[in-house]
Design an enzyme around this catalytic site. Structure first.
Site, PDB file in Angstrom:
ATOM      1  N   PRO A   2      -4.591   3.658  -3.715  1.00 43.27           N
ATOM      2  CA  PRO A   2      -5.911   3.001  -3.642  1.00 43.27           C
ATOM      3  C   PRO A   2      -6.131   2.392  -2.254  1.00 43.27           C
ATOM      4  CG  PRO A   2      -4.563   2.126  -5.458  1.00 43.27           C
ATOM      5  CD  PRO A   2      -3.676   2.982  -4.623  1.00 43.27           C
ATOM      6  N   GLU A   3      -7.269   2.703  -1.655  1.00 44.91           N
ATOM      7  CA  GLU A   3      -7.627   2.125  -0.364  1.00 44.91           C
ATOM      8  C   GLU A   3      -8.667   1.028  -0.593  1.00 44.91           C
ATOM      9  OE1 GLU A   3      -6.371   2.627   2.576  1.00 44.91           O
ATOM     10  OE2 GLU A   3      -5.027   4.273   2.071  1.00 44.91           O
TER      11      GLU A   3
END
Ligand code: ZN
Length: 271
Positions: A2-3
């Protein structure tokens, strides 16, 4: 992984629903990357006041203290009214009067950490070095340029380091540099004010659009329903080595910077 956009999408999906809830139980699964840093049952009775985000950390402000949540490599949060039994990879449950917040994390690089305040040394260690927030008003083009002028490393590396601006991961870095016409190997300190300004604008636009589209625009990411992102059709340069530039037709090139692949168009992007 996840960014920043995925973390922001996660925050937006439950922040309003949990605000004001009282914590009634806490359940810990297997150890995560870092320990909770307090007795789990000491959180019972506190209220969750708000959910903020700093970089890729979610900050659950409580009536007393803050829970810092990081999703690591494979973590995801759910907030549901009707809880199912915890499964193998559910390693943190925060049961509240308004629903159950659950961290599922197969690889356990995520963490939930208690701190008294943001001034707490542990909070400082995790959050203190983070650069400007790209989606906030405080991400100012002039300050951004000033930050870049102090760095002699390649602009791509400076973006990834996250100490000037947070949230520009490997995929986004290639894309924003293409959109602003900047060669990834250009020393950050050599960028003129107008070029830094174009990069600033590209970072804001790309990250804001990724959040708008549910965090999937530039991530090879599938959501809880197994739907994959739109990355393959949207990327201008990332993972397109040897293919024609969508703007000028030149073959997209690749280079290695700090063990990571960078993609660029030698015609559209100037040193
Ligand atoms: Zn081109």
């Amino acid at each position: 992984m996840p960014e920043l956009p995925e973390v922001e999408v996660t925050r937006l999906s439950f922040a309003d629903r949990i605000a004001g809830a009282e914590i009634v139980d806490v359940r810990l699964g297997k150890p995560l990357r870092w320990p909770l840093n307090c007795q789990a049952n000491s959180l019972v009775g506190r209220r969750v006041v708000a959910v903020r985000r700093r970089g890729k950390y979610l900050l659950l402000d409580m009536s007393l203290g803050i829970l810092l949540v990081h999703l690591g490599m494979s973590g995801s949060l759910s907030f549901v009214n009707q809880a199912r039994e915890a499964t193998t990879h559910d390693h943190f449950d925060l049961k509240t009067t308004q629903g159950l917040l659950r961290l599922n994390d197969p690889r356990r690089f995520g963490a939930v950490v208690y701190v008294d305040s943001e001034a707490d040394p542990l909070a400082q260690k995790l959050l203190g070095h983070l650069g400007m927030e790209p989606l906030s008003e405080s991400f100012d083009a002039k300050l951004f340029h000033r930050g870049l002028r102090q760095r002699s490393a390649a602009i791509k590396q400076v973006l990834l380091a996250g100490d000037v601006v947070v949230g520009v991961g490997n995929i986004y870095a290639s894309e924003v540099l293409f959109l602003s016409g900047i060669r990834p190997s250009t020393p950050a300190c050599k960028l003129s004010r107008p070029r830094a300004g174009r990069l600033h604008q590209a970072i804001r636009e790309v990250l804001a659009r990724a959040v708008q589209q549910g965090g999937s625009t530039l991530q090879n990411f599938s959501n809880a329903l197994g739907e994959t992102g739109h990355f393959q059709t949207e990327a201008m340069v990332y993972a397109r080595a040897g293919q024609a530039c969508k703007v000028c037709g030149t073959s997209i090139r690749t280079l290695r910077q700090g063990q990571r692949s960078t993609f660029f168009c030698a015609t559209c992007q100037k040193p």
